[in-house]
Design a protein around this motif. Structure first.
Motif, PDB file in Angstrom:
ATOM      1  N   ASN A  30       4.316  56.756 -19.377  1.00  0.00           N
ATOM      2  CA  ASN A  30       3.541  57.855 -18.808  1.00  0.00           C
ATOM      3  C   ASN A  30       3.398  59.025 -19.766  1.00  0.00           C
ATOM      4  OD1 ASN A  30       6.268  58.499 -18.674  1.00  0.00           O
ATOM      5  ND2 ASN A  30       6.016  59.834 -16.909  1.00  0.00           N
ATOM      6  N   LEU A  32       1.881  61.332 -22.819  1.00  0.00           N
ATOM      7  CA  LEU A  32       0.671  61.677 -23.542  1.00  0.00           C
ATOM      8  C   LEU A  32       1.100  61.907 -24.989  1.00  0.00           C
ATOM      9  CD1 LEU A  32      -2.350  62.236 -23.016  1.00  0.00           C
ATOM     10  CD2 LEU A  32      -1.764  64.641 -22.745  1.00  0.00           C
ATOM     11  N   THR A  51      -3.229  58.418 -23.879  1.00  0.00           N
ATOM     12  CA  THR A  51      -2.246  58.122 -22.853  1.00  0.00           C
ATOM     13  C   THR A  51      -1.615  56.792 -23.220  1.00  0.00           C
ATOM     14  OG1 THR A  51      -3.907  57.031 -21.480  1.00  0.00           O
ATOM     15  CG2 THR A  51      -3.512  59.364 -21.085  1.00  0.00           C
ATOM     16  N   TRP A  52      -0.281  56.783 -23.287  1.00  0.00           N
ATOM     17  CA  TRP A  52       0.387  55.585 -23.788  1.00  0.00           C
ATOM     18  C   TRP A  52       0.104  54.372 -22.903  1.00  0.00           C
ATOM     19  CZ3 TRP A  52       2.890  54.454 -28.190  1.00  0.00           C
ATOM     20  CH2 TRP A  52       3.570  53.237 -28.217  1.00  0.00           C
TER      21      TRP A  52
END
Length: 117
Positions: A30, A32, A51-52
Protein backbone atom coordinates in the motif's frame (compact mmCIF):
# COMPACT_ATOMS: atom_id res chain seq x y z
CA UNK A 1 11.57 1.96 6.25
CA UNK A 2 15.02 2.40 4.74
CA UNK A 3 15.65 3.45 1.17
CA UNK A 4 18.91 3.20 -0.74
CA UNK A 5 19.22 5.11 -4.01
CA UNK A 6 21.87 4.32 -6.60
CA UNK A 7 22.68 4.78 -10.26
CA UNK A 8 23.61 8.44 -10.47
CA UNK A 9 26.60 9.66 -12.43
CA UNK A 10 27.87 11.86 -15.22
CA UNK A 11 26.23 11.67 -18.63
CA UNK A 12 26.22 13.81 -21.75
CA UNK A 13 23.11 15.66 -22.85
CA UNK A 14 20.82 13.33 -24.76
CA UNK A 15 22.06 10.32 -22.84
CA UNK A 16 20.33 8.00 -20.40
CA UNK A 17 20.67 6.85 -16.81
CA UNK A 18 18.71 4.42 -14.69
CA UNK A 19 18.31 5.10 -11.00
CA UNK A 20 17.29 2.39 -8.58
CA UNK A 21 15.86 2.63 -5.07
CA UNK A 22 16.07 -0.43 -2.83
CA UNK A 23 13.35 -0.64 -0.18
CA UNK A 24 14.02 -2.40 3.09
CA UNK A 25 10.42 -3.36 3.83
CA UNK A 26 8.85 -6.42 2.22
CA UNK A 27 5.20 -5.63 2.97
CA UNK A 28 4.87 -2.46 0.95
CA UNK A 29 1.77 -3.18 -1.08
CA UNK A 30 0.00 0.00 0.00
CA UNK A 31 3.00 2.29 -0.30
CA UNK A 32 3.28 5.26 -2.60
CA UNK A 33 6.82 5.40 -4.02
CA UNK A 34 8.27 8.55 -5.50
CA UNK A 35 11.31 10.18 -7.01
CA UNK A 36 12.24 13.80 -6.34
CA UNK A 37 15.20 15.99 -7.16
CA UNK A 38 16.88 19.03 -5.73
CA UNK A 39 19.33 21.57 -7.05
CA UNK A 40 21.38 23.42 -4.40
CA UNK A 41 19.58 26.59 -3.40
CA UNK A 42 16.27 25.45 -4.83
CA UNK A 43 13.23 23.63 -3.51
CA UNK A 44 13.03 19.88 -3.82
CA UNK A 45 10.71 19.05 -6.71
CA UNK A 46 8.52 16.11 -7.53
CA UNK A 47 9.41 13.97 -10.54
CA UNK A 48 7.29 10.84 -10.54
CA UNK A 49 5.48 8.40 -8.31
CA UNK A 50 3.71 5.07 -8.42
CA UNK A 51 1.45 3.00 -6.23
CA UNK A 52 3.30 -0.17 -5.38
CA UNK A 53 0.30 -2.51 -5.45
CA UNK A 54 -1.32 -1.31 -8.68
CA UNK A 55 1.57 0.39 -10.41
CA UNK A 56 -0.44 3.54 -11.12
CA UNK A 57 1.99 6.25 -12.14
CA UNK A 58 2.07 10.01 -12.35
CA UNK A 59 4.73 12.41 -13.61
CA UNK A 60 5.74 16.02 -13.47
CA UNK A 61 5.12 17.70 -16.82
CA UNK A 62 8.79 18.43 -17.39
CA UNK A 63 9.71 14.72 -17.46
CA UNK A 64 6.73 13.26 -19.31
CA UNK A 65 7.87 11.25 -22.27
CA UNK A 66 11.48 11.19 -21.06
CA UNK A 67 11.42 9.50 -17.62
CA UNK A 68 9.70 6.26 -16.62
CA UNK A 69 9.11 5.03 -13.09
CA UNK A 70 8.69 1.30 -12.51
CA UNK A 71 8.86 -1.30 -9.79
CA UNK A 72 10.53 -4.68 -9.49
CA UNK A 73 8.72 -6.86 -6.99
CA UNK A 74 11.39 -9.55 -6.99
CA UNK A 75 14.17 -7.10 -6.17
CA UNK A 76 11.99 -4.78 -4.04
CA UNK A 77 13.16 -1.76 -5.96
CA UNK A 78 11.64 1.27 -7.61
CA UNK A 79 13.53 2.43 -10.68
CA UNK A 80 13.63 5.65 -12.65
CA UNK A 81 14.67 5.33 -16.27
CA UNK A 82 15.81 8.72 -17.54
CA UNK A 83 16.21 9.28 -21.26
CA UNK A 84 16.98 12.35 -23.36
CA UNK A 85 18.70 13.95 -20.40
CA UNK A 86 19.30 17.69 -20.42
CA UNK A 87 21.77 19.85 -18.51
CA UNK A 88 18.87 21.23 -16.48
CA UNK A 89 18.21 17.70 -15.17
CA UNK A 90 21.41 17.99 -13.15
CA UNK A 91 20.44 17.54 -9.50
CA UNK A 92 20.56 15.24 -6.52
CA UNK A 93 17.82 12.66 -6.99
CA UNK A 94 15.98 11.20 -4.02
CA UNK A 95 13.59 8.32 -3.67
CA UNK A 96 10.92 8.43 -1.02
CA UNK A 97 7.91 6.58 0.27
CA UNK A 98 4.80 7.36 2.26
CA UNK A 99 5.25 4.10 4.16
CA UNK A 100 1.51 3.58 3.94
CA UNK A 101 0.68 7.02 5.33
CA UNK A 102 -0.48 10.12 3.53
CA UNK A 103 2.81 12.02 3.26
CA UNK A 104 6.26 11.23 1.98
CA UNK A 105 8.13 10.68 5.24
CA UNK A 106 10.88 8.19 4.42
CA UNK A 107 13.73 9.37 2.20
CA UNK A 108 16.80 7.81 0.69
CA UNK A 109 20.20 9.48 0.84
CA UNK A 110 20.15 10.89 -2.68
CA UNK A 111 22.23 10.18 -5.74
CA UNK A 112 23.87 12.86 -7.89
CA UNK A 113 23.06 13.12 -11.58
CA UNK A 114 25.19 15.45 -13.67
CA UNK A 115 24.32 16.11 -17.31
CA UNK A 116 26.99 17.84 -19.34
CA UNK A 117 26.21 19.94 -22.40
Amino acid sequence: VQLQASGGGLVQAGGSLRLSCAVSERTISNYLMGWFRQVPGKEREFIAQLTWNRGITSYADFVKGRFTISRDGAKNTVDLQMNSLRPEDTAVYYCATTGGGGQYEYWGQGTLVTVSS
